[in-house]
Design a protein around this motif. Sequence first.
Motif, PDB file in Angstrom:
ATOM      1  N   LYS A  49     -37.894 148.651 -23.773  1.00 29.15           N
ATOM      2  CA  LYS A  49     -39.239 148.404 -24.153  1.00 29.15           C
ATOM      3  C   LYS A  49     -40.205 148.670 -22.745  1.00 29.15           C
ATOM      4  N   ALA A  50     -39.596 147.451 -22.329  1.00 35.43           N
ATOM      5  CA  ALA A  50     -39.754 146.443 -20.604  1.00 35.43           C
ATOM      6  C   ALA A  50     -39.591 148.406 -19.942  1.00 35.43           C
ATOM      7  N   ILE A  51     -37.994 148.114 -19.613  1.00 34.33           N
ATOM      8  CA  ILE A  51     -37.916 149.199 -19.108  1.00 34.33           C
ATOM      9  C   ILE A  51     -38.731 150.183 -18.826  1.00 34.33           C
ATOM     10  N   LYS A  52     -38.471 151.187 -19.968  1.00 36.47           N
ATOM     11  CA  LYS A  52     -39.970 152.486 -20.398  1.00 36.47           C
ATOM     12  C   LYS A  52     -40.970 152.321 -19.624  1.00 36.47           C
ATOM     13  N   ASN A  53     -41.465 151.263 -20.045  1.00 35.98           N
ATOM     14  CA  ASN A  53     -43.152 150.546 -19.330  1.00 35.98           C
ATOM     15  C   ASN A  53     -43.152 151.264 -18.334  1.00 35.98           C
ATOM     16  N   ALA A  54     -42.134 150.465 -17.384  1.00 34.03           N
ATOM     17  CA  ALA A  54     -41.672 149.533 -15.635  1.00 34.03           C
ATOM     18  C   ALA A  54     -41.737 151.342 -15.493  1.00 34.03           C
ATOM     19  N   ALA A  61     -32.367 148.625 -14.110  1.00 31.88           N
ATOM     20  CA  ALA A  61     -32.685 147.685 -14.950  1.00 31.88           C
ATOM     21  C   ALA A  61     -31.586 146.234 -15.830  1.00 31.88           C
ATOM     22  N   TYR A  62     -30.964 147.567 -16.251  1.00 36.76           N
ATOM     23  CA  TYR A  62     -29.927 146.940 -17.040  1.00 36.76           C
ATOM     24  C   TYR A  62     -29.462 146.024 -16.138  1.00 36.76           C
ATOM     25  N   HIS A  63     -28.899 146.078 -14.766  1.00 34.31           N
ATOM     26  CA  HIS A  63     -28.052 145.559 -14.087  1.00 34.31           C
ATOM     27  C   HIS A  63     -28.937 144.474 -13.941  1.00 34.31           C
ATOM     28  N   ILE A  64     -30.204 144.658 -13.435  1.00 29.67           N
ATOM     29  CA  ILE A  64     -31.445 143.937 -13.167  1.00 29.67           C
ATOM     30  C   ILE A  64     -31.507 142.137 -13.901  1.00 29.67           C
ATOM     31  N   PHE A  65     -31.562 143.231 -15.715  1.00 27.10           N
ATOM     32  CA  PHE A  65     -31.568 142.449 -16.793  1.00 27.10           C
ATOM     33  C   PHE A  65     -30.113 141.129 -16.732  1.00 27.10           C
ATOM     34  N   ALA A  66     -29.290 142.054 -16.293  1.00 28.80           N
ATOM     35  CA  ALA A  66     -27.582 140.991 -16.433  1.00 28.80           C
ATOM     36  C   ALA A  66     -27.318 140.173 -15.368  1.00 28.80           C
ATOM     37  N   GLU A  72     -35.506 144.934  -5.766  1.00 28.23           N
ATOM     38  CA  GLU A  72     -36.827 144.858  -4.477  1.00 28.23           C
ATOM     39  C   GLU A  72     -37.993 144.473  -5.559  1.00 28.23           C
ATOM     40  N   ARG A  73     -38.770 143.946  -3.900  1.00 24.39           N
ATOM     41  CA  ARG A  73     -39.861 143.303  -5.183  1.00 24.39           C
ATOM     42  C   ARG A  73     -41.204 144.271  -5.530  1.00 24.39           C
ATOM     43  N   GLY A  74     -41.277 145.602  -4.989  1.00 21.80           N
ATOM     44  CA  GLY A  74     -41.932 146.710  -6.802  1.00 21.80           C
ATOM     45  C   GLY A  74     -40.929 146.397  -7.452  1.00 21.80           C
ATOM     46  N   LYS A  75     -39.662 146.174  -7.645  1.00 21.31           N
ATOM     47  CA  LYS A  75     -39.386 145.994  -8.797  1.00 21.31           C
ATOM     48  C   LYS A  75     -39.191 145.317 -10.172  1.00 21.31           C
ATOM     49  N   VAL A  76     -39.119 143.729  -9.040  1.00 18.89           N
ATOM     50  CA  VAL A  76     -39.774 143.265  -9.426  1.00 18.89           C
ATOM     51  C   VAL A  76     -41.399 143.541 -10.270  1.00 18.89           C
ATOM     52  N   LEU A  77     -41.892 143.519  -9.800  1.00 23.87           N
ATOM     53  CA  LEU A  77     -43.016 143.915 -10.061  1.00 23.87           C
ATOM     54  C   LEU A  77     -44.025 145.293 -10.939  1.00 23.87           C
ATOM     55  N   ALA A  78     -42.606 145.788 -10.535  1.00 23.74           N
ATOM     56  CA  ALA A  78     -42.953 147.017 -11.902  1.00 23.74           C
ATOM     57  C   ALA A  78     -42.112 146.371 -12.967  1.00 23.74           C
ATOM     58  N   LEU A  79     -41.279 145.578 -13.697  1.00 25.27           N
ATOM     59  CA  LEU A  79     -41.089 145.164 -14.554  1.00 25.27           C
ATOM     60  C   LEU A  79     -41.784 144.254 -15.176  1.00 25.27           C
ATOM     61  N   ALA A  80     -42.343 143.291 -14.251  1.00 26.65           N
ATOM     62  CA  ALA A  80     -43.674 142.603 -14.641  1.00 26.65           C
ATOM     63  C   ALA A  80     -44.699 143.296 -15.239  1.00 26.65           C
ATOM     64  N   ILE A  81     -45.085 144.185 -15.032  1.00 27.93           N
ATOM     65  CA  ILE A  81     -46.309 145.404 -16.027  1.00 27.93           C
ATOM     66  C   ILE A  81     -45.862 146.223 -16.626  1.00 27.93           C
ATOM     67  N   LYS A 118     -56.678 144.911 -14.506  1.00 29.26           N
ATOM     68  CA  LYS A 118     -57.161 145.531 -15.574  1.00 29.26           C
ATOM     69  C   LYS A 118     -56.789 146.250 -16.858  1.00 29.26           C
ATOM     70  N   GLY A 119     -55.174 145.678 -16.581  1.00 32.93           N
ATOM     71  CA  GLY A 119     -54.595 146.129 -17.754  1.00 32.93           C
ATOM     72  C   GLY A 119     -53.547 147.737 -17.584  1.00 32.93           C
ATOM     73  N   MET A 120     -53.247 148.182 -16.330  1.00 35.06           N
ATOM     74  CA  MET A 120     -52.657 149.525 -15.886  1.00 35.06           C
ATOM     75  C   MET A 120     -51.685 148.783 -15.737  1.00 35.06           C
ATOM     76  N   SER A 121     -51.231 150.566 -16.361  1.00 35.58           N
ATOM     77  CA  SER A 121     -49.549 150.479 -16.567  1.00 35.58           C
ATOM     78  C   SER A 121     -48.895 151.165 -15.052  1.00 35.58           C
ATOM     79  N   VAL A 122     -47.688 151.356 -14.916  1.00 32.41           N
ATOM     80  CA  VAL A 122     -46.911 152.030 -13.737  1.00 32.41           C
ATOM     81  C   VAL A 122     -47.775 152.354 -13.245  1.00 32.41           C
ATOM     82  N   ALA A 123     -47.471 153.587 -13.631  1.00 30.02           N
ATOM     83  CA  ALA A 123     -48.005 154.545 -13.321  1.00 30.02           C
ATOM     84  C   ALA A 123     -49.309 154.489 -12.507  1.00 30.02           C
TER      85      ALA A 123
END
Length: 142
Positions: A49-54, A61-66, A72-81, A118-123
């Motif tokens: 779900k986190a990966i889909k939302n990101a 993403a699974y490589h990041i989790f592993a 990159e910083r933007g990908k970390v932010l996308a996962l966080a969001i 504001k609780g916005m999505s990645v998109a």
Amino acid sequence: KDTAEIVKQLQLSPDFQSFYQENKDYMVDKSLAQLLEQLLKQTGMSKAKAIKNAEMSEIYAYHIFAGSRIPERGKVLALAIGMGLQLAQVQQLLKTAGYSPLYVKRPFDSVVLYGIMKGMSVAQINDLLYDYGMETLGQNTL
């Protein structure tokens, strides 16, 4: 303790051993993968779900989790969001990944901060970044 307080104590400490003993609980000692797992547990969200939302490639993403990829910083932010993290958790995640925390005086960061608050999505955040001529979270962002 905040970082400024810890730095002040380091400066005033007569020796490193006493400083370290007093402040070791405030040190960052988790890897990015460990912190991501901890945050997933706290939020109750699945990796999928986190990966889909990101809006991120599942394999990447699974490589990041592993812990086998450093994002990159933007990908970390996308996962966080994508995980719906609070601002303090986002900042902690960035620091653990070795990146600077979000800083409101940086245009890119101010858009991302606005989106998080504001609780916005990645998109939605990407649309706002695009509207202002900035790189999106999927691009190479510092």
